[in-house]
Motif scaffolding. Structure first.
Motif: not given
Length: 246
Positions: A89-104, A106-108, A149-154
């Motif tokens: 709720d305080r809008s901190p600097p954040a990363l959310y972990l999920f890979p991109s896909s053809a339909s994304s 938001t790129p990761a 949005r960030v990813c580990l690779g898939v």
């Protein structure tokens, strides 16, 4: 749907089943001896968003993560929104972990390209692949205000194996590069924390012990007679075609 045999050690049993009051697992697969004491301190705060279905899954690694990391917490929801987590709720600097896909939309970024910052929050979605897609899609309007949005690779073109680095398949993932929530957090912290490799090693060690204990209760899946018959018929048909074309 996961194979029934994979959950034998944690499947419902008579009410007298003994449960460890510390790790909340059946005593025969208790993990207390493997949990880091004290819990691992990190600069990064970890927030795990669990789908309601995953919260009931007997092999979920989220409870173990919460006990292994001092700054880990979890919420159960199908999407993130304001008012659900005081952390966000305080809008901190954040990363959310999920890979991109053809339909994304938001790129990761690969997580290795991220520079850690103070008060960073790592958000991880704990669900089946399809449910996680839906959760991310439903949450991105909120997350776009402050998170990357960030990813580990898939690789979606390659079938996945065990979520653990093991020949023992407890839960099969759909694509190469997919891992359990616990392993995903371990890999991410390897990059984000100054002592990342040490943290990763400790978390993966707990995960390996979980797999080792579970292995003693996995029953081999019996082949289906109809499926075997069908495969035999297909093999005969192929061999007959090859001989006819010779």
């Amino acid at each position: 749907m996961e194979p029934k045999a994979e959950e034998d050690a944690l499947s419902p049993e008579p009410r007298h089943r003994s449960i460890c009051t510390n790790c909340d697992r059946p005593t025969r697969v208790c993990l207390c001896h493997a949990l880091p004491l004290p819990p691992i301190q990190t600069a990064t705060r970890i927030l795990i968003v669990q789908h309601p279905h995953e919260a009931r899954h007997k092999l979920s690694t989220t409870p173990i993560l919460n006990k292994s990391l001092l700054r880990a917490s979890s919420v159960t929801s199908r999407r993130l929104r304001r008012g659900l987590s005081p952390i966000l709720d305080r809008s901190p600097p954040a990363l959310y972990l999920f890979p991109s896909s053809a339909s994304s939309t938001t790129p990761a970024l690969h997580i290795s390209a991220v520079r850690p910052s103070a008060d960073l929050v790592l958000i991880v979605f704990d669900a089946t692949w399809q449910h996680a897609r839906e959760m991310v899609r439903a949450s991105e309007g909120f997350l776009s205000e402050f998170a990357t949005r960030v990813c580990l690779g898939v690789d979606e073109s390659v079938g996945g194996g065990s979520i653990y680095d093991s020949e023992l398949i407890l839960r099969k993932e759909p694509f190469a590069g997919c891992v359990s929530t616990m392993e995903a957090v371990a890999r991410a912290l390897r990059v984000l924390e100054p002592n990342g490799p040490e943290i990763e090693e400790k978390l993966v060690g707990v995960l390996r012990e979980m797999v080792r204990l579970q292995a003693g209760f996995v029953k081999p899946v019996k082949p289906r007679p109809k499926l075997l018959k069908k495969k035999a018929e297909e093999k005969e048909k192929r061999e007959g075609s090859e001989q006819g074309g010779a």
